[in-house]
Write a protein that holds these residues in place. Structure first.
Motif, short mmCIF file in Angstrom:
data_model
loop_
_atom_site.label_atom_id
_atom_site.label_comp_id
_atom_site.label_asym_id
_atom_site.label_seq_id
_atom_site.Cartn_x
_atom_site.Cartn_y
_atom_site.Cartn_z
N GLY A 33 0.79 -1.23 0.00
CA GLY A 33 0.00 0.00 0.00
C GLY A 33 0.82 1.27 0.00
O GLY A 33 0.30 2.34 -0.32
N ASP A 34 2.10 1.18 0.34
CA ASP A 34 2.98 2.34 0.32
C ASP A 34 3.77 2.46 -0.98
O ASP A 34 4.67 3.29 -1.08
CB ASP A 34 3.96 2.26 1.50
N GLY A 35 3.44 1.61 -1.97
CA GLY A 35 4.13 1.66 -3.25
C GLY A 35 5.51 1.02 -3.23
O GLY A 35 6.35 1.34 -4.06
N ARG A 36 5.74 0.11 -2.29
CA ARG A 36 7.02 -0.59 -2.23
C ARG A 36 6.88 -1.97 -2.87
O ARG A 36 5.82 -2.58 -2.80
CB ARG A 36 7.50 -0.74 -0.79
N VAL A 37 7.96 -2.45 -3.45
CA VAL A 37 7.98 -3.77 -4.09
C VAL A 37 8.87 -4.70 -3.27
O VAL A 37 9.89 -4.28 -2.71
CB VAL A 37 8.47 -3.67 -5.54
N LEU A 38 8.47 -5.95 -3.21
CA LEU A 38 9.24 -6.98 -2.50
C LEU A 38 10.24 -7.62 -3.45
O LEU A 38 9.86 -8.12 -4.51
CB LEU A 38 8.27 -8.04 -1.96
N LEU A 39 11.52 -7.58 -3.08
CA LEU A 39 12.58 -8.17 -3.90
C LEU A 39 13.38 -9.17 -3.07
O LEU A 39 13.40 -9.08 -1.84
CB LEU A 39 13.52 -7.08 -4.42
N VAL A 40 14.04 -10.09 -3.77
CA VAL A 40 14.88 -11.08 -3.11
C VAL A 40 16.27 -11.04 -3.72
O VAL A 40 16.46 -10.69 -4.89
CB VAL A 40 14.29 -12.51 -3.21
N ARG A 41 17.24 -11.42 -2.90
CA ARG A 41 18.63 -11.57 -3.36
C ARG A 41 18.96 -13.05 -3.23
O ARG A 41 18.85 -13.63 -2.15
CB ARG A 41 19.59 -10.74 -2.53
N HIS A 42 19.34 -13.65 -4.35
CA HIS A 42 19.67 -15.08 -4.35
C HIS A 42 21.07 -15.33 -3.83
O HIS A 42 21.94 -14.46 -3.91
CB HIS A 42 19.58 -15.64 -5.78
N GLY A 43 21.29 -16.54 -3.32
CA GLY A 43 22.61 -16.92 -2.87
C GLY A 43 23.52 -17.34 -4.01
O GLY A 43 24.72 -17.46 -3.83
N TYR A 44 22.97 -17.55 -5.20
CA TYR A 44 23.74 -18.07 -6.33
C TYR A 44 23.83 -17.13 -7.52
O TYR A 44 24.44 -17.46 -8.52
CB TYR A 44 23.14 -19.41 -6.80
N ALA A 45 23.18 -15.96 -7.43
CA ALA A 45 23.21 -15.00 -8.54
C ALA A 45 23.24 -13.59 -7.98
O ALA A 45 22.59 -13.32 -6.96
CB ALA A 45 21.98 -15.19 -9.43
N PRO A 46 23.96 -12.69 -8.63
CA PRO A 46 24.05 -11.32 -8.10
C PRO A 46 22.77 -10.53 -8.33
O PRO A 46 21.98 -10.83 -9.23
CB PRO A 46 25.21 -10.72 -8.90
N GLY A 47 22.57 -9.50 -7.53
CA GLY A 47 21.49 -8.55 -7.72
C GLY A 47 20.20 -8.92 -7.03
O GLY A 47 20.03 -10.00 -6.48
N TRP A 48 19.27 -7.96 -7.06
CA TRP A 48 17.94 -8.12 -6.49
C TRP A 48 16.98 -8.52 -7.61
O TRP A 48 17.05 -7.97 -8.71
CB TRP A 48 17.48 -6.82 -5.86
N HIS A 49 16.08 -9.45 -7.30
CA HIS A 49 15.14 -10.00 -8.27
C HIS A 49 13.72 -9.99 -7.71
O HIS A 49 13.52 -9.98 -6.50
CB HIS A 49 15.47 -11.48 -8.55
N LEU A 50 12.74 -10.10 -8.62
CA LEU A 50 11.39 -10.39 -8.19
C LEU A 50 11.35 -11.84 -7.72
O LEU A 50 12.02 -12.69 -8.30
CB LEU A 50 10.41 -10.22 -9.35
N PRO A 51 10.58 -12.16 -6.68
CA PRO A 51 10.47 -13.55 -6.27
C PRO A 51 9.91 -14.39 -7.42
O PRO A 51 9.13 -13.91 -8.24
CB PRO A 51 9.46 -13.50 -5.11
N GLY A 52 10.31 -15.65 -7.46
CA GLY A 52 9.79 -16.53 -8.50
C GLY A 52 10.62 -17.77 -8.67
O GLY A 52 11.57 -18.02 -7.92
N GLY A 53 10.27 -18.55 -9.67
CA GLY A 53 10.98 -19.79 -9.93
C GLY A 53 10.28 -20.59 -11.00
O GLY A 53 9.51 -20.05 -11.80
#
Length: 155
Positions: A33-53
């Motif tokens: 509701g505050d306009g924030r997005v949830l991101l994850v950082r993987h242990g095997y790849a650099p950077g922040w990503h959208l959750p998924g698989g």
């Protein structure tokens, strides 16, 4: 996680995708509701990503998106609110991979999983102040959501 272990996991993922038929993955943009997005950082790849698989056999893309979200972040999504944004071709994985991208705004927080080999870190970020090392594909998807970029056909 060591650099060698990351390389081994990355190679296994590439080999698996190259030796199978078409693969289907999912990513989910959870916006609060505050306009924030949830991101994850993987242990095997650099950077922040959208959750998924990956979509598992016998599972719909929507079911996979909600499952991956819950497994990676502890967030429980409302399926009625889930919106498909697009089905994008991802040429980086053997020329046979597609990614279904979803948006979700109705959810509740469940127990957050402890950091592990797959997901090292989770975070909520304002759409206009993403971390510097967010992946290019993730940034493109979020720009599309914010309507500052036309929808894409490629990941």
């Amino acid at each position: 996680m060591t650099r060698k272990r990351r390389l081994v996991l990355w190679l296994l993922a590439r080999w698996g995708r190259a030796t199978r038929g078409m693969t289907l993955g999912v990513r989910i943009a959870v916006i609060d509701g505050d306009g924030r997005v949830l991101l994850v950082r993987h242990g095997y790849a650099p950077g922040w990503h959208l959750p998924g698989g990956a979509v598992d056999p016998g599972e719909t893309a929507a079911e996979a998106a909600l499952r991956e979200l819950r497994e990676e972040t502890g967030v429980i999504g409302d399926e009625a609110d889930l919106r498909l944004l697009g089905l994008l071709y991802n040429p980086a994985f053997g020329g046979r991979d597609h990614v279904a991208t979803f948006r979700l705004t109705a959810f509740r927080a469940g127990p957050e999983p402890a950091p592990n080999r797959e997901i090292a870190e989770r975070g909520w970020f304002p759409l206009d102040a993403l971390p510097a090392d967010v992946t290019a594909a993730t940034r493109r998807r979020l720009d599309e959501i914010a309507a500052s970029a036309p929808p894409a056909t490629r990941w």
